[in-house]
Design a protein around this motif. Structure first.
Motif, PDB file in Angstrom:
ATOM      1  N   ASN A  94       0.824  -1.208   0.000  1.00  0.00           N
ATOM      2  CA  ASN A  94       0.000   0.000   0.000  1.00  0.00           C
ATOM      3  C   ASN A  94       0.860   1.261   0.000  1.00  0.00           C
ATOM      4  O   ASN A  94       0.507   2.267  -0.631  1.00  0.00           O
ATOM      5  CB  ASN A  94      -0.930   0.006   1.210  1.00  0.00           C
ATOM      6  CG  ASN A  94      -2.072  -0.981   1.073  1.00  0.00           C
ATOM      7  OD1 ASN A  94      -2.418  -1.391  -0.031  1.00  0.00           O
ATOM      8  ND2 ASN A  94      -2.650  -1.378   2.183  1.00  0.00           N
ATOM      9  N   VAL A  95       1.990   1.218   0.708  1.00  0.00           N
ATOM     10  CA  VAL A  95       2.912   2.358   0.706  1.00  0.00           C
ATOM     11  C   VAL A  95       3.497   2.542  -0.689  1.00  0.00           C
ATOM     12  O   VAL A  95       3.573   3.668  -1.204  1.00  0.00           O
ATOM     13  CB  VAL A  95       4.030   2.158   1.756  1.00  0.00           C
ATOM     14  CG1 VAL A  95       5.065   3.272   1.653  1.00  0.00           C
ATOM     15  CG2 VAL A  95       3.449   2.120   3.153  1.00  0.00           C
ATOM     16  N   LYS A  97       2.242   1.600  -3.593  1.00  0.00           N
ATOM     17  CA  LYS A  97       1.200   2.079  -4.505  1.00  0.00           C
ATOM     18  C   LYS A  97       0.908   3.562  -4.278  1.00  0.00           C
ATOM     19  O   LYS A  97       0.687   4.312  -5.242  1.00  0.00           O
ATOM     20  CB  LYS A  97      -0.076   1.261  -4.325  1.00  0.00           C
ATOM     21  CG  LYS A  97       0.048  -0.193  -4.770  1.00  0.00           C
ATOM     22  CD  LYS A  97      -1.238  -0.953  -4.479  1.00  0.00           C
ATOM     23  CE  LYS A  97      -1.105  -2.423  -4.873  1.00  0.00           C
ATOM     24  NZ  LYS A  97      -2.343  -3.188  -4.528  1.00  0.00           N
ATOM     25  N   THR A  98       0.904   3.975  -3.015  1.00  0.00           N
ATOM     26  CA  THR A  98       0.605   5.377  -2.716  1.00  0.00           C
ATOM     27  C   THR A  98       1.713   6.290  -3.220  1.00  0.00           C
ATOM     28  O   THR A  98       1.444   7.365  -3.778  1.00  0.00           O
ATOM     29  CB  THR A  98       0.408   5.569  -1.206  1.00  0.00           C
ATOM     30  OG1 THR A  98      -0.647   4.710  -0.755  1.00  0.00           O
ATOM     31  CG2 THR A  98       0.038   7.007  -0.884  1.00  0.00           C
ATOM     32  N   ASN A 100       3.732   5.691  -5.732  1.00  0.00           N
ATOM     33  CA  ASN A 100       3.602   5.725  -7.195  1.00  0.00           C
ATOM     34  C   ASN A 100       2.423   6.600  -7.634  1.00  0.00           C
ATOM     35  O   ASN A 100       2.515   7.323  -8.631  1.00  0.00           O
ATOM     36  CB  ASN A 100       3.422   4.307  -7.736  1.00  0.00           C
ATOM     37  CG  ASN A 100       4.684   3.475  -7.614  1.00  0.00           C
ATOM     38  OD1 ASN A 100       5.795   4.002  -7.680  1.00  0.00           O
ATOM     39  ND2 ASN A 100       4.529   2.173  -7.430  1.00  0.00           N
ATOM     40  N   ARG A 101       1.334   6.534  -6.880  1.00  0.00           N
ATOM     41  CA  ARG A 101       0.172   7.355  -7.232  1.00  0.00           C
ATOM     42  C   ARG A 101       0.470   8.849  -7.040  1.00  0.00           C
ATOM     43  O   ARG A 101       0.072   9.683  -7.869  1.00  0.00           O
ATOM     44  CB  ARG A 101      -1.029   6.952  -6.366  1.00  0.00           C
ATOM     45  CG  ARG A 101      -2.266   7.787  -6.599  1.00  0.00           C
ATOM     46  CD  ARG A 101      -3.449   7.230  -5.818  1.00  0.00           C
ATOM     47  NE  ARG A 101      -3.143   7.101  -4.406  1.00  0.00           N
ATOM     48  CZ  ARG A 101      -3.207   8.117  -3.543  1.00  0.00           C
ATOM     49  NH1 ARG A 101      -3.550   9.328  -3.965  1.00  0.00           N
ATOM     50  NH2 ARG A 101      -2.936   7.917  -2.273  1.00  0.00           N
ATOM     51  N   VAL A 102       1.166   9.191  -5.959  1.00  0.00           N
ATOM     52  CA  VAL A 102       1.527  10.590  -5.719  1.00  0.00           C
ATOM     53  C   VAL A 102       2.426  11.107  -6.843  1.00  0.00           C
ATOM     54  O   VAL A 102       2.259  12.234  -7.331  1.00  0.00           O
ATOM     55  CB  VAL A 102       2.228  10.739  -4.353  1.00  0.00           C
ATOM     56  CG1 VAL A 102       2.833  12.124  -4.198  1.00  0.00           C
ATOM     57  CG2 VAL A 102       1.243  10.477  -3.222  1.00  0.00           C
ATOM     58  N   VAL A 174       4.927   9.667   3.458  1.00  0.00           N
ATOM     59  CA  VAL A 174       3.946   8.635   3.086  1.00  0.00           C
ATOM     60  C   VAL A 174       4.092   7.500   4.091  1.00  0.00           C
ATOM     61  O   VAL A 174       5.151   6.870   4.170  1.00  0.00           O
ATOM     62  CB  VAL A 174       4.172   8.117   1.655  1.00  0.00           C
ATOM     63  CG1 VAL A 174       3.123   7.065   1.305  1.00  0.00           C
ATOM     64  CG2 VAL A 174       4.132   9.262   0.650  1.00  0.00           C
ATOM     65  N   ASN A 176       1.711   4.592   6.986  1.00  0.00           N
ATOM     66  CA  ASN A 176       0.474   4.004   7.486  1.00  0.00           C
ATOM     67  C   ASN A 176       0.190   4.530   8.886  1.00  0.00           C
ATOM     68  O   ASN A 176       1.021   4.392   9.783  1.00  0.00           O
ATOM     69  CB  ASN A 176       0.581   2.474   7.543  1.00  0.00           C
ATOM     70  CG  ASN A 176       0.450   1.822   6.188  1.00  0.00           C
ATOM     71  OD1 ASN A 176      -0.642   1.705   5.645  1.00  0.00           O
ATOM     72  ND2 ASN A 176       1.575   1.395   5.629  1.00  0.00           N
ATOM     73  N   LEU A 186      -3.610   5.058   5.087  1.00  0.00           N
ATOM     74  CA  LEU A 186      -2.478   5.640   4.365  1.00  0.00           C
ATOM     75  C   LEU A 186      -2.539   7.158   4.475  1.00  0.00           C
ATOM     76  O   LEU A 186      -3.576   7.771   4.196  1.00  0.00           O
ATOM     77  CB  LEU A 186      -2.499   5.215   2.905  1.00  0.00           C
ATOM     78  CG  LEU A 186      -1.556   4.093   2.489  1.00  0.00           C
ATOM     79  CD1 LEU A 186      -0.106   4.495   2.682  1.00  0.00           C
ATOM     80  CD2 LEU A 186      -1.851   2.810   3.234  1.00  0.00           C
ATOM     81  N   ARG A 187      -1.446   7.759   4.879  1.00  0.00           N
ATOM     82  CA  ARG A 187      -1.366   9.208   5.018  1.00  0.00           C
ATOM     83  C   ARG A 187      -0.293   9.770   4.102  1.00  0.00           C
ATOM     84  O   ARG A 187       0.796   9.205   3.994  1.00  0.00           O
ATOM     85  CB  ARG A 187      -1.039   9.595   6.463  1.00  0.00           C
ATOM     86  CG  ARG A 187      -2.123   9.239   7.473  1.00  0.00           C
ATOM     87  CD  ARG A 187      -3.383  10.023   7.252  1.00  0.00           C
ATOM     88  NE  ARG A 187      -4.373   9.767   8.298  1.00  0.00           N
ATOM     89  CZ  ARG A 187      -5.629  10.189   8.258  1.00  0.00           C
ATOM     90  NH1 ARG A 187      -6.043  10.873   7.201  1.00  0.00           N
ATOM     91  NH2 ARG A 187      -6.463   9.929   9.242  1.00  0.00           N
ATOM     92  N   VAL A 188      -0.610  10.870   3.457  1.00  0.00           N
ATOM     93  CA  VAL A 188       0.367  11.637   2.677  1.00  0.00           C
ATOM     94  C   VAL A 188       0.351  13.046   3.249  1.00  0.00           C
ATOM     95  O   VAL A 188      -0.642  13.771   3.106  1.00  0.00           O
ATOM     96  CB  VAL A 188       0.022  11.655   1.182  1.00  0.00           C
ATOM     97  CG1 VAL A 188       1.067  12.460   0.417  1.00  0.00           C
ATOM     98  CG2 VAL A 188      -0.061  10.234   0.631  1.00  0.00           C
TER      99      VAL A 188
END
Length: 293
Positions: A94-95, A97-98, A100-102, A174, A176, A186-188
């Motif tokens: 999940n980290v 993916k996050t 990469n998404r950011v 980034v 959890n 998940l926090r950004v």
């Protein structure tokens, strides 16, 4: 149909795996309790200090506000906090993916220009992004093996100095966040420059603050300490979330091993029954052959 020996070997292997997952669940449960106590005690202090940090950053000052300097976001640092070990479900993925998404949604242009860098806290992040030829900086992959405020402070000092020197224009975390045993959020979060309170900027600029001692002394001492606390809180959150995720994953693995054992034992009994029936038929057939002869 598999032989009795094959089924028996699978049963033995599954029992061994079930014992390991059950033991890992118990270890994670013990570690989770300590990690949960640490983050529960840290959160109120970190939240209050963060509010003070935002209010101070919104106030006018004659000193050098390097921590609040808004620059064009050309060079980006993403601090990805994962774990050192696996077997914790989708915690690490999940980290990844996050992050990469950011990059895709916010910093695609900077990434194409080679201006996106990842600082990994946790060995899994370094392994993942290292294989993808991503820019990596810093060596904090084994920070969780000796997790303490002092060790996290070294990472915070490194990040703050890099931002102050202009190596990065924006720093984001980034990680959890721990909610409960079964849930991680998940926090950004933007780490630098400091984000002022959205609904208090105008009010804060009109307040006549009285600083004791002088304002520059407070800012130079409190702001770096507050940033260190924010990073330490994020690491503690991730640590507690990791143990919660691993405990949940091992609990499910133990249950799945139990279900698999039921199926294997049923297959073993059916195979054994079929073998016995076959032997009886062979004996009966041999006896009938002897009678006819």
């Amino acid at each position: 149909m598999p032989s009795l020996k094959e089924v028996k070997n699978r049963i033995t292997s599954t029992i061994s795996t079930q014992q390991i997952t059950k033991a890992m669940k118990m270890v994670s449960a013990a570690k989770l309790r300590r990690a949960q106590d640490r983050i529960t005690q840290m959160r109120p202090f970190a939240q209050k200090l963060n509010a003070i940090l935002q209010n101070l950053s919104a106030a006018q000052t004659d000193g050098e506000n390097w921590y609040n300097e808004q620059r064009p976001a050309n060079k980006i640092l993403l601090v990805a906090i994962s774990s050192d070990r696996g077997l914790c479900g989708s915690f690490n993925s999940n980290v990844f993916k996050t992050v990469n998404r950011v990059i895709e949604e916010k910093y695609a242009t900077q990434f194409n220009n080679g201006n996106v860098t990842v600082l990994s806290i946790g060995k899994k992040t370094a392994d993942y992004f290292g294989k993808r030829k991503c820019n990596l900086i810093g060596d904090y992959t084994l920070l969780f093996s000796s997790l303490s405020y002092d060790n996290v402070s070294h990472a915070a000092d490194f990040i703050m100095q890099a931002f102050r020197d202009g190596k990065f224009d924006r720093v984001e975390l980034v990680y959890n966040e721990f909610k409960n045993v079964a849930t991680q959020i998940l926090r950004v979060e933007q780490f630098l420059p400091i984000v002022p309170p959205t609904n208090q900027i105008d009010a804060a600029s009109q307040i006549d603050y009285i600083f004791q001692p002088e304002q520059d002394t407070i800012l130079s001492g409190l702001i770096p300490k507050s940033l260190k606390v924010q990073l330490y809180k994020a690491v503690l959150d991730s640590n507690a979330a990791e143990h919660g995720a691993r405990m949940t994953a091992m609990d499910k693995a133990t249950d799945n091993a139990g279900e698999l054992l039921k199926q294997l034992r049923l297959t073993y009994n059916r195979t054994r029954q079929a073998a016995i029936t076959k032997e009886i038929l062979e004996i009966v057939g041999g006896a009938e052959a002897l009678k006819s002869s």
